[in-house]
Structure formats: structure tokens, C-alpha cells
Design an enzyme around this catalytic site. Structure first.
Site, PDB file in Angstrom:
ATOM      1  N   GLU A  10       5.644  11.701   9.638  1.00  0.00           N
ATOM      2  CA  GLU A  10       6.218  11.599  10.982  1.00  0.00           C
ATOM      3  C   GLU A  10       6.233  10.148  11.467  1.00  0.00           C
ATOM      4  O   GLU A  10       7.228   9.676  12.045  1.00  0.00           O
ATOM      5  CB  GLU A  10       5.414  12.476  11.948  1.00  0.00           C
ATOM      6  CG  GLU A  10       5.546  13.972  11.701  1.00  0.00           C
ATOM      7  CD  GLU A  10       4.790  14.443  10.458  1.00  0.00           C
ATOM      8  OE1 GLU A  10       5.163  15.503   9.928  1.00  0.00           O
ATOM      9  OE2 GLU A  10       3.835  13.761  10.034  1.00  0.00           O
ATOM     10  N   GLY A  39       3.744  31.287 -11.923  1.00  0.00           N
ATOM     11  CA  GLY A  39       3.284  32.588 -11.452  1.00  0.00           C
ATOM     12  C   GLY A  39       1.838  32.530 -11.006  1.00  0.00           C
ATOM     13  O   GLY A  39       1.384  31.534 -10.433  1.00  0.00           O
ATOM     14  N   LEU A  57       6.796  28.519 -10.818  1.00  0.00           N
ATOM     15  CA  LEU A  57       7.210  28.895 -12.171  1.00  0.00           C
ATOM     16  C   LEU A  57       6.026  29.331 -13.028  1.00  0.00           C
ATOM     17  O   LEU A  57       6.206  30.033 -14.025  1.00  0.00           O
ATOM     18  CB  LEU A  57       7.931  27.723 -12.851  1.00  0.00           C
ATOM     19  CG  LEU A  57       9.318  27.367 -12.314  1.00  0.00           C
ATOM     20  CD1 LEU A  57       9.889  26.191 -13.103  1.00  0.00           C
ATOM     21  CD2 LEU A  57      10.272  28.561 -12.376  1.00  0.00           C
ATOM     22  N   GLU A  86       0.824  -1.205   0.000  1.00  0.00           N
ATOM     23  CA  GLU A  86       0.000   0.000   0.000  1.00  0.00           C
ATOM     24  C   GLU A  86       0.861   1.260   0.000  1.00  0.00           C
ATOM     25  O   GLU A  86       0.564   2.239  -0.703  1.00  0.00           O
ATOM     26  CB  GLU A  86      -0.932  -0.031   1.216  1.00  0.00           C
ATOM     27  CG  GLU A  86      -1.971  -1.150   1.119  1.00  0.00           C
ATOM     28  CD  GLU A  86      -2.607  -1.498   2.463  1.00  0.00           C
ATOM     29  OE1 GLU A  86      -2.414  -0.704   3.421  1.00  0.00           O
ATOM     30  OE2 GLU A  86      -3.270  -2.536   2.556  1.00  0.00           O
ATOM     31  N   GLN A  96      17.907  31.771 -16.104  1.00  0.00           N
ATOM     32  CA  GLN A  96      18.716  30.783 -15.398  1.00  0.00           C
ATOM     33  C   GLN A  96      17.973  30.162 -14.213  1.00  0.00           C
ATOM     34  O   GLN A  96      18.055  28.957 -13.980  1.00  0.00           O
ATOM     35  CB  GLN A  96      20.008  31.436 -14.899  1.00  0.00           C
ATOM     36  CG  GLN A  96      20.984  30.432 -14.275  1.00  0.00           C
ATOM     37  CD  GLN A  96      22.228  31.106 -13.732  1.00  0.00           C
ATOM     38  OE1 GLN A  96      22.140  31.905 -12.810  1.00  0.00           O
ATOM     39  NE2 GLN A  96      23.384  30.792 -14.317  1.00  0.00           N
ATOM     40  N   THR A 136       1.555   8.837   8.161  1.00  0.00           N
ATOM     41  CA  THR A 136       2.080  10.186   7.978  1.00  0.00           C
ATOM     42  C   THR A 136       3.607  10.160   7.864  1.00  0.00           C
ATOM     43  O   THR A 136       4.262   9.190   8.273  1.00  0.00           O
ATOM     44  CB  THR A 136       1.696  11.083   9.160  1.00  0.00           C
ATOM     45  OG1 THR A 136       2.352  10.592  10.343  1.00  0.00           O
ATOM     46  CG2 THR A 136       0.190  11.112   9.382  1.00  0.00           C
TER      47      THR A 136
END
Length: 377
Positions: A367, A339, A337, A242, A279, A365
């Protein structure tokens, strides 16, 4: 597939079939299903006819393939940005439990219909006060003459509105904590079963998610899955597969959005230049490409181990942790990217970003996974 040796030629042919199905059966209607908050049952029947359900189960309970075929469905839905389609819960969680632990009569009653998309499956583990910590489950199954009486409440049920059958986690001995957990097959048309209204979510809107309520629901004795008090062990046995499925979804989702973003920045301009010519854009895309290439290599190793029945639970936890965390960061960077368009519903990146957030929660989770991995050190 030459670039991914874990897949055979029959997998590659099946993947092409899955892509055609998505283009023909899902893409045209998905936006409406997002608005409706549910996928139509007709889609499930079409998926069954196309052989996309219960891929790894033998005929007549499935298509007779293996986990590699299941992975093709998981990946292609995610790559096409349709994380709200609940096929994997149905095929790769519910169906294997029924196949392995149900009586022959129960198996024959449900699995062929699930393979054909005529019946839809759900799994009911989580409760309002019991998430990953299953030892606090309060839903009870009390022994009565001829079977059990089921009482309790489950929440965050994927496929909850559509589902016909559910694998339900209940306790037969609350005083034993996890030691009392037991699995049952529950017909959701049975007297005493009711469903809550669709749950409002920040993402995966096409996925019908509800609560389930059980009030004195009678379960025949043969609807017990496996043995009493073995439920926690059964759940642990299936967790690796799973978690790998979630990891595969996360990686394919990020890969699909990376390809879409590359296409976007090649035609969008800012300050008189294409975005790809800046860049910063190239650095962001290069970083995402590098991360996903490394992730893909590890996931394919895990996939090969799962196909051969050798995937270690800790490696599956590592796979899910890395895949979902990387997915979250990559999608956030890709959305940036775009916007302002990234925050609109016009482009798929916004939906992918919102849909992905749940993957770091369910199936354990991040954690919890860190704790599991840390205990092995």
C-alpha cells in the site's frame, strides 16, 4: 551469463560457488534450524570464509565485488527456498550503512568481522507503534557528556537473537518528527541492551526475529552514523537497493518453486493421468511462466541500474511491488497444484508460500509503495 546479460562471467562463477555452499552448508541442516528458530553462528562463519558476506564492499570490509555479486547470494538462497537465512540484512543493509556513515574506527571495528561472519549485523527501525511511518519513532538518543544515552524499544528485528551490532534509528528531537531521526551504531553487548524472546511467526522460522530494548545505553560520540538529524535522508538513500533486494528474493523464490512444481506435476497422477497432461495444470504453469519472464526482464534492468549507481527510487518501488505481489499469486497457484500435499510440510511449496507473505510487508508495504508510485504521476 548468456541468458541474463546483466551478469558478467565473474558473477556466473561466483553464483556457482554460492550454489555449492548452499548444497553443502545449508540444505543438510535447514529443517533443524526451522525447528530451532535460529540459524547457527557456525553457518555465518562458514559463509564468511566462503566470501558470501559483504559482497559489495571493498576489502578488508568485504569481498570487493559489486551489487551483482550480492544479487547472486540473494537469488540463490531464495531459489533454493531458504528465505529464512538473514545474510542480506547483514550484508546489504547493515554493512553499507556502516561503510558509508561510520567513523573509520567504528568501520574498522565491525566490518572486517562482519565480512568474516564473526560478527552478525541487524537493523533496528521498526517499533511497536512505528512501522513504515518512521516519523513516529519514539526511541530517543539524548546527548550527554561524551556521547548519547539511548532509550527505547524496537521490534521485528531480523537476526535479533544472533546479532552483535545494530544500526539503530532513534530521534534526537522528537518535536521535529522525521527531521529528528538519527542513526547510531550500537554494540548489542553494551550495558542496558536486552532482547525479547524469539517472536512467533507464520513463516521464515529459521530466521531469528526478536525485540530489542535499550535502557540508558551509553553510546560514545563516535557511534553516531553520519550527522545528527540526517537519518531519514540516509534511510531514503538506501531504500532503492533494499527494495530491489526484496524484489530479487521474491522473483527467485517464485522461479525456484515453479521449477519444482513442474517436476512434481510430471510425476503425480490424478484421474489416471499425469497432472501435466491436464489442461488446467498447463494453463496455470504457462501463466506463471509468462508473468515471471516479464518480471525478470524488468528486474534485470533495475539490477543493471543499481550496479551502475543509477537506480531510481520509484523504479525500485515498482520492482518490489510487482515482484512481491506476483510472487504471492504464483506461489498460491502452485500450492494449489500440489493439492493436499501443498498444505503439508513434506513439500517445499508450503514453506515457500508461508515465508513469502512477509515480503509484501517489510521494506515498505504494498500500500505504501502504491502511494509512493502514485505521487509521481
Amino acid at each position: 551469463m548468456a541468458d541474463r546479460p546483466v551478469f558478467r562471467e565473474d558473477h556466473a562463477l561466483f553464483r556457482d560457488q554460492v550454489r555449492r555452499f548452499i548444497d553443502a552448508q545449508i540444505a543438510p541442516g535447514y529443517a533443524q534450524w526451522e525447528r530451532d528458530g535460529i540459524t547457527p553462528r557456525a553457518l555465518w562463519r562458514a559463509a564468511g570464509e566462503a566470501g558470501l558476506l559483504n559482497c559489495q564492499l571493498p576489502e578488508p570490509y568485504g569481498m570487493g565485488g559489486d551489487y551483482g555479486h550480492a544479487a547472486c547470494v540473494i537469488e540463490e538462497l531464495a531459489r533454493a527456498n531458504y528465505l529464512g537465512i538473514g545474510f542480506s540484512i547483514h550484508s546489504d543493509m547493515v554493512a553499507p550503512y556502516l561503510m558509508q556513515y561510520a567513523t573509520p574506527a567504528v568501520r574498522d571495528a565491525w566490518l572486517p568481522k562482519m565480512a568474516q561472519g564473526q560478527a552478525i549485523g541487524a537493523i533496528a527501525m521498526t517499533e511497536p507503534n512505528a512501522g513504515t511511518d518512521l516519523k513516529t519513532v519514539r526511541t530517543r538518543a539524548d546527548a550527554v557528556d561524551g556521547g548519547y544515552r539511548l532509550n527505547g524499544q524496537k521490534t521485528w528485528i531480523t537476526n535479533g537473537s544472533n546479532a552483535d551490532v545494530a544500526v539503530v534509528v532513534a530521534t534526537v528531537a522528537p518535536e521535529l518528527g522525521a527531521g529528528g531521526l538519527t542513526l547510531f551504531c550500537v554494540d548489542l553487548a553494551a550495558a542496558g541492551v536486552s532482547r525479547g524472546a524469539p517472536m512467533a511467526k507464520i513463516g521464515q522460522h529459521a530466521q531469528d526475529t526478536t525485540e530489542l530494548f535499550f535502557e540508558d545505553v551509553f553510546l560514545p560520540a563516535d557511534h553516531l552514523l553520519g550527522e545528527e538529524r540526517r537519518g531519514f535522508g540516509y534511510l531514503e538513500e538506501h531504500l532503492a537497493a533494499e527494495r530491489l533486494a526484496i524484489a530479487l528474493r521474491a522473483a527467485a523464490s517464485a522461479e525456484g518453486m515453479l521449477a519444482a512444481t513442474v517436476a512434481y506435476v510430471r510425476q503425480r497422477k490424478a484421474f489416471g493421468r499425469l497432472l501435466i497432461d491436464h489442461q488446467n495444470t498447463r494453463f496455470v504453469l504457462a501463466s506463471a511462466t509468462a508473468q515471471l519472464a516479464m518480471l525478470r526482464s524488468f528486474l534485470d534492468q533495475c539490477l543493471g541500474e543499481q550496479i551502475s549507481g543509477q537506480l531510481d527510487p520509484t523504479r525500485a518501488a515498482i520492482a518490489k511491488l510487482n515482484a512481491t505481489e506476483i510472487q504471492g499469486q504464483v506461489l498460491d497457484d502452485l500450492l494449489q497444484l500440489h493439492g493436499g500435499y501443498g498444505y503439508s510440510s513434506e513439500y517445499g511449496i508450503g514453506r515457500a508460500w508461508a515465508d513469502a507473505r512477509a515480503l509484501r510487508i517489510f521494506g515498505g508495504t504494498s500500500e505504501i509503495l502504491r502511494d509512493i508510485i502514485g505521487r509521481t504521476l
